[in-house]
Structure formats: C-alpha cells, structure tokens
Scaffold this active site. Structure first.
Site, mmCIF file in Angstrom:
data_model
loop_
_atom_site.group_PDB
_atom_site.id
_atom_site.type_symbol
_atom_site.label_atom_id
_atom_site.label_comp_id
_atom_site.label_asym_id
_atom_site.label_seq_id
_atom_site.Cartn_x
_atom_site.Cartn_y
_atom_site.Cartn_z
ATOM 1 N N GLU A 69 2.275 -0.320 0.168
ATOM 2 C CA GLU A 69 1.866 -0.673 1.736
ATOM 3 C C GLU A 69 1.025 -1.326 2.119
ATOM 4 O OE1 GLU A 69 1.807 3.560 3.731
ATOM 5 O OE2 GLU A 69 0.247 2.501 4.731
ATOM 6 N N GLU B 178 -0.565 8.315 -0.488
ATOM 7 C CA GLU B 178 -2.080 8.564 -0.296
ATOM 8 C C GLU B 178 -2.550 9.874 -0.521
ATOM 9 O OE1 GLU B 178 -3.104 6.587 3.182
ATOM 10 O OE2 GLU B 178 -2.505 4.623 2.354
#
Ligand SMILES: *[C@@H]1O[C@H](CO)[C@@H](O)[C@H](O)[C@H]1NC(C)=O
Ligand SMILES: *[C@@H]1O[C@H](CO)[C@@H](O)[C@H](O)[C@H]1NC(C)=O
Ligand SMILES: *[C@@H]1O[C@H](CO)[C@@H](O)[C@H](O)[C@H]1NC(C)=O
Ligand SMILES: *[C@@H]1O[C@H](CO)[C@@H](O)[C@H](O)[C@H]1NC(C)=O
Ligand SMILES: *[C@@H]1O[C@H](CO)[C@@H](O)[C@H](O)[C@H]1NC(C)=O
Ligand SMILES: *[C@@H]1O[C@H](CO)[C@@H](O)[C@H](O)[C@H]1NC(C)=O
Ligand SMILES: *[C@@H]1O[C@H](CO)[C@@H](O)[C@H](O)[C@H]1NC(C)=O
Ligand SMILES: *[C@@H]1O[C@H](CO)[C@@H](O)[C@H](O)[C@H]1NC(C)=O
Length: 516
Positions: A359, A255
């Site tokens: 994820e 991220e």
C-alpha cells in the site's frame, strides 16, 4: 518536437541519434496552479502508450516522463560502441542477479468503485480501466481488495453483524461487493486479458468480535472469536470464488499497529506480534491450508517498514505461524524516515519469505493541507523514488492504494482523504491522470512478472541518478533511470553484451530503457 529536441539534445551528434515515435493518442495536458500538469480524459478521448514492440539487436527503446510535460513518450535509438568518457556511467552485470518480480498493482476499494461509476458513460469508465490494465495503458497485474469495508467506504459495515454468530451462518457479501468491487475487477481482468493477482486484506472484524465493540479505535480480537475471525476470511474467499474470482494472496490484516494507537480513527484491528502469531499459527494458518484455498499466499505484517525485521522475528517464534507465512507485506507511509536496509535485513534473515509493497499513497499526513494536489510532479517523484528504492532492496512488487478518488480525495467515512493516481471529476465528467500514474507505469508496463533484477554497477561520477535494472522472461533488459535533481545529467549505460547507450536525463525526469 521541441520537447524531444530538448530532452535528447546532448545525444545528438555524439553517438546514437534518438528520434521520437509519435504516441498514438498523446496526453491532453491541463495545468493546475497549485500542482502541475495532468492528462485529461473523457468519454471520447484518453491518451494511450505506444507498445514496446521488440526491436532488433542494435536498437533500444526509451520511454520518458518529465516535469516538462513528457508522459511515457517513446523514442528509439541505436547502440553505439563509442567510449567517449563523459557522463555518469553504469554497467550492467548480468552475472549478479537478485529477486524475481510478482508485479505491480492498485486497489479495488469501495471509494474507487464509486468514483469509477460516477463517470456516466461506459466508454469513459472503460477508458479509465484500460489506462490501468490494458496494453494501451500501464498493464497492472495486481489488485488489492479490502475484505469488507475500510475507511475508503461511505459507512462502516461487516459481512456478519449478528452478535455471537460464531458459525457465521449470517455471513453475506454486501451491495459494495456486488456493485463496486466484483464487476469492476472482472472488467479490469477483461482489459488485462488475463486474471489479476488479487490480494485480500481485512481492516476490522464485526464489532461483536472486538474488545471495544467498535470498527475503529483501540481494539483487539476477543480470544473466544479467534476461530470465527479466521473462518470469516475463508468465507470471504469462498464467496468471491462463487463469483468467479480467485485470490492469489491474503494478508494477516491491514496495519495491525493501528488498533494499538489510541488515536486511530478508522477501521482496524490491533495485534501485538505475540497475539498475532498465535492466531496465525493456531487459527488462520491451519484453516487456510486445509481449505480449497490452500495455495493462497499468506502475507504477514501488511504494515510499515519500520516494524521490520523486529515484528517478523517475534511472529516467527511460533514455528507454525512461520511455516504458514509465504511473505511479508510492507506499507510505505514512513519510508522517508526509515532506511530501506530494514528490507534487506529482513531478506537476509528470511530469504525464503518474499517482500511485497502492499500500500502507498500521498497526502495522508495530518500536515498535508492539500490532500489532492492535481498534477503534482513532486508526488510522482515520491512514487518513483520509493519504487526504485524498494526494488533495490529485495521487494518483489508494488501496489498502489485507491485506483481512483474524487477531487477532495474521497469518499472516506472517516475523512481520511488522500491523493490518488487518477482523480475523477464527476461534475465535468472527466478524469485526470496524474504524474503518479505515469510514475507507476514506468515500472508496471515494462517489468513483467518473472523478471529478475540484475546488478547495475556505477563506475563514474557521483550518484546523481537512481537506477534499477531487470532481465525479463522474454530476455528483454529493462533499465529505469530517475533524475530527481534540478539539472540535466548525461548518462552512459553499458551492457557488455550489447554496447553503449547514451542520453541525457534532463532535470526531474524518469526514463525506462528497454532492449532485447
Ligand atoms: C540506426 O541505424 C540504422 C542503420 O542500421 C539507421 O538506418 C537508422 O537511421 C539509425 N537510427 C538512429 C535513430 O540513429
Ligand atoms: C474529450 O476530450 C477531447 C480531447 O480533449 C475533446 O476534443 C472532446 O471535445 C472531449 N469530449 C467531450 C465529450 O467533452
Ligand atoms: C559472467 O560470467 C561468465 C561465465 O561465468 C564470465 O565469462 C564473465 O566474465 C562474467 N562477466 C562478468 C561481467 O563478470
Ligand atoms: C453525463 O454527464 C454529462 C455532464 O454532466 C451530461 O451532460 C450528460 O447528459 C450525462 N449523460 C448521461 C447519459 O447521463
Ligand atoms: C453474546 O455472548 C456474550 C458472552 O457470552 C453474552 O454476554 C451476550 O449476551 C451475547 N449476546 C447475544 C445477543 O446473545
Ligand atoms: C454452530 O454449529 C454447530 C454445529 O453445526 C452447532 O452445534 C452450534 O450450536 C452452532 N452455534 C451457534 C452459535 O449457532
Ligand atoms: C441468521 O441466520 C439464521 C439462519 O440462517 C436466520 O434464521 C436468522 O434470521 C438470521 N438472522 C439475521 C439477523 O439475519
Ligand atoms: C489443496 O486443495 C486442493 C483442492 O482445492 C487439493 O486437491 C489439494 O490436494 C490440496 N493441496 C494440499 C497441499 O493440501
């Protein structure tokens, strides 16, 4: 038997009569007020799933889970040639095929390892790992492994805290790797009976490499440490290899957008796509390809779907970066707001780069007041919907987040608590398999690596159901059917090569149909 009777009521007396095959060890259900029903496991008992053994040509198997309490319950049926025109009709078109599947998995975080080891008997721990990885369980084949710590650790740390150690001569794995990751991954592989596909992702570099000298918050990589940070990744792969674990893939960092958001409160490294492509093209890419880990797949993004395809377009402006990257990792956190067409557009633009969901978890939002909602069927449905949607938009696999958390959704040093498919209750020495666990199993157990998606044509009725179909390497056809509505939906599934399957998808239920 009454549950089955209800489920297949309308199938009886029409064409094919389906009867249940008793699970070897059925779910021991426990209800929770705020959530729903979990299956309880302990050191002496855990439910198992009946194997999907090959059936003869005229027969098919159905595995069902439902809000009414079914959990991957197996039944058998006969194909018919009845064309009674009632129900939503889907026809399999074997001529139209799409992406190939890599698989499904979960994540070996420090927190997950800590929770597993809170179960004080090896039998109990083994039952949990078998539930995920063995043929009595949901047969996951992927494991994501954080490089160093992330928020799901009890504290912040790196593998090299010696300032300015650009040669990484002080790099070393930590007690977390030796206790919570490496031995547990190996036990999982033993139950799987083969190597897991391991995928590594880094959250934050050592703080001395960063502009804000902190693990979290608004921070970037100092340019002078671009090479050191790339080397750090290779060192990690080296050290795990010494411990007998080889990685299938590596992402370019978890991220990257998090380190750009000033309110971010857990381990991160901020990248703009422009900065990222330079680091990938000049540092990470060449180092990886010139190392003994040169076959490791490199995955860009590892962040939210809404960044696609924009992020990749910018990263791929660096031709070197583009050549080093094999695929793109996507996280699910804002999927309900951003349509999956972003995935299809990414595929159409870059058909040579695969897409993998890396994820997902529920309870992450600030307004989710219940982080862990034991037994929540709704959360199981969120997994099912997202997986079906992803698979229908070129995604090649789906990896869950922490494989086990505690009843408050941790440990997490940044208090970023969330839910998990399995919750470990240390006090009671039990663990709970939530609907999310079975949701994942409806795909992972049946859609083996190498399966190819085939077209399902809806021919009649409104789209009350969500579906996806795969042809496996062993020529088994696998069809997942999801009814997320509060009313029963009769279904007709036609495979021109085999015949007709009919059953009723009861309200809030999911079914995996399989035949050869
Ligand atoms: C399927 O057909 C076989 C005969 O070919 C029959 O013996 C069996 O009972 C049928 N099973 C069901 C579930 O209808
Ligand atoms: C484990 O669960 C089973 C099934 O619910 C139960 O019969 C047994 O007593 C439990 N064992 C322990 C040690 O709690
Ligand atoms: C699939 O392709 C085969 C051979 O190319 C053809 O005979 C058949 O009609 C096609 N089936 C469908 C459903 O289009
Ligand atoms: C495991 O935990 C249970 C429940 O807390 C306890 O009764 C038992 O003695 C523990 N066993 C060991 C070996 O620590
Ligand atoms: C690390 O390098 C920076 C810049 O070269 C320097 O200012 C700093 O004093 C160094 N730190 C140590 C502990 O040597
Ligand atoms: C790194 O290693 C090189 C060559 O081995 C050496 O010349 C250099 O001084 C080292 N740098 C540091 C900071 O240790
Ligand atoms: C770092 O490594 C060097 C050489 O391997 C060693 O002399 C030094 O003590 C280490 N520093 C720390 C803080 O561990
Ligand atoms: C990849 O590394 C291996 C050694 O681990 C080497 O034998 C092989 O030639 C390398 N392949 C490429 C394409 O560099």
């Amino acid at each position: 038997m009454t549950r089955f009777a209800k489920l297949f009521l309308t199938a009886c007396g029409i064409a094919s009569i389906i009867f249940p095959v008793q699970a070897r060890y059925p779910c021991v259900p426990r209800d929770f007020d705020k959530g729903g029903t979990v299956c309880v496991c302990n050191s002496t008992y855990c439910d198992t799933i009946d194997p999907a053994e090959r059936v003869t040509a005229g027969k098919y198997l159905v595995y069902s889970s439902s809000i009414d309490g079914l959990r991957l319950e197996k039944s058998e049926g006969n194909f018919s040639d009845s064309t009674l025109p009632s129900g939503v009709k889907y026809t399999i078109d074997r001529n139209r095929t799409y992406q190939k599947i890599f698989g499904f998995g979960t994540a070996f975080t420090d927190a997950a390892g800590i929770n597993l080891l809170k179960l004080n008997s090896t039998d109990s721990q083994d039952k949990l790992l078998k539930a995920y990885f063995s043929s009595e369980g949901i047969e996951l084949n992927f494991g994501r492994v954080p490089i160093g710590g992330c928020d799901f650790s009890t504290h912040t740390y790196s593998y090299d805290d010696v300032e300015n150690d650009t040669n990484l001569s002080n790099f070393s794995l930590t007690m977390e790797d030796d206790t919570f990751k490496i031995p547990i991954i190996k036990r999982a592989q033993k139950f799987r009976g083969s190597s897991l596909k391991l995928l590594a992702s880094a959250w934050s570099p050592p703080i001395w490499m960063k502009t804000n000298n902190d693990f979290s918050g608004f921070g970037f990589l100092h340019e002078e440490f671009y090479d050191a940070w790339a080397k750090y990744h290779i060192k990690f792969l080296d050290e795990y290899k010494k411990n007998g674990l080889k990685f299938w893939g590596l992402t370019t960092g978890n991220e990257p957008l998090n380190g750009i958001v000033p309110i971010n409160r857990f381990n991160s490294l901020g990248w703009s796509p422009q900065g990222h492509r330079e680091w990938i093209g000049n540092n990470l890419g060449p180092l990886l390809r010139n190392s003994e880990h040169n076959a490791t797949k490199l995955l860009a993004l590892d962040d939210q779907r809404f960044l696609l395809p924009w992020w990749l377009e910018l990263v791929f402006q660096n031709e070197d970066a583009k050549s080093y990257i094999d695929g793109v990792g996507v996280h699910w956190y804002w999927d309900t707001l951003y349509p999956a067409t972003a995935l299809s557009r990414t595929h159409m633009r870059y058909p040579g780069k695969f897409i993998l969901a890396t994820e997902a978890c529920v309870g992450d939002k600030p307004w989710d007041r219940e982080k862990v909602m034991l037994g929540s069927w709704t959360r199981g449905e969120m997994y099912i919907k997202d997986i079906i949607e992803d698979l229908n938009h070129w995604v090649t696999g789906w990896i869950d987040w922490n494989f086990a958390l505690n009843p408050t959704g941790g440990p997490n040093w940044a208090n970023n608590f969330v839910d998990s498919a399995i919750i470990v209750d240390e006090e009671k020495q039990e663990f709970y398999k939530q609907p999310m666990f079975y949701a994942l199993g409806h795909f992972s157990k049946f859609i083996h690596e190498g399966s190819k998606r085939v077209h399902l044509q809806r021919q009649k009725g409104p789209s009350a159901l969500q579906t996806v179909a795969f042809l496996r390497p062993d020529q088994a056809m696998v069809v997942v059917v999801f009814n997320g509505r509060g009313l029963d939906v009769p279904l007709i599934l036609v495979d021109p090569k085999r015949g007709t399957i009919r059953f009723t998808a009861t309200k809030h239920s999911v079914h995996t149909v399989i035949y050869w």
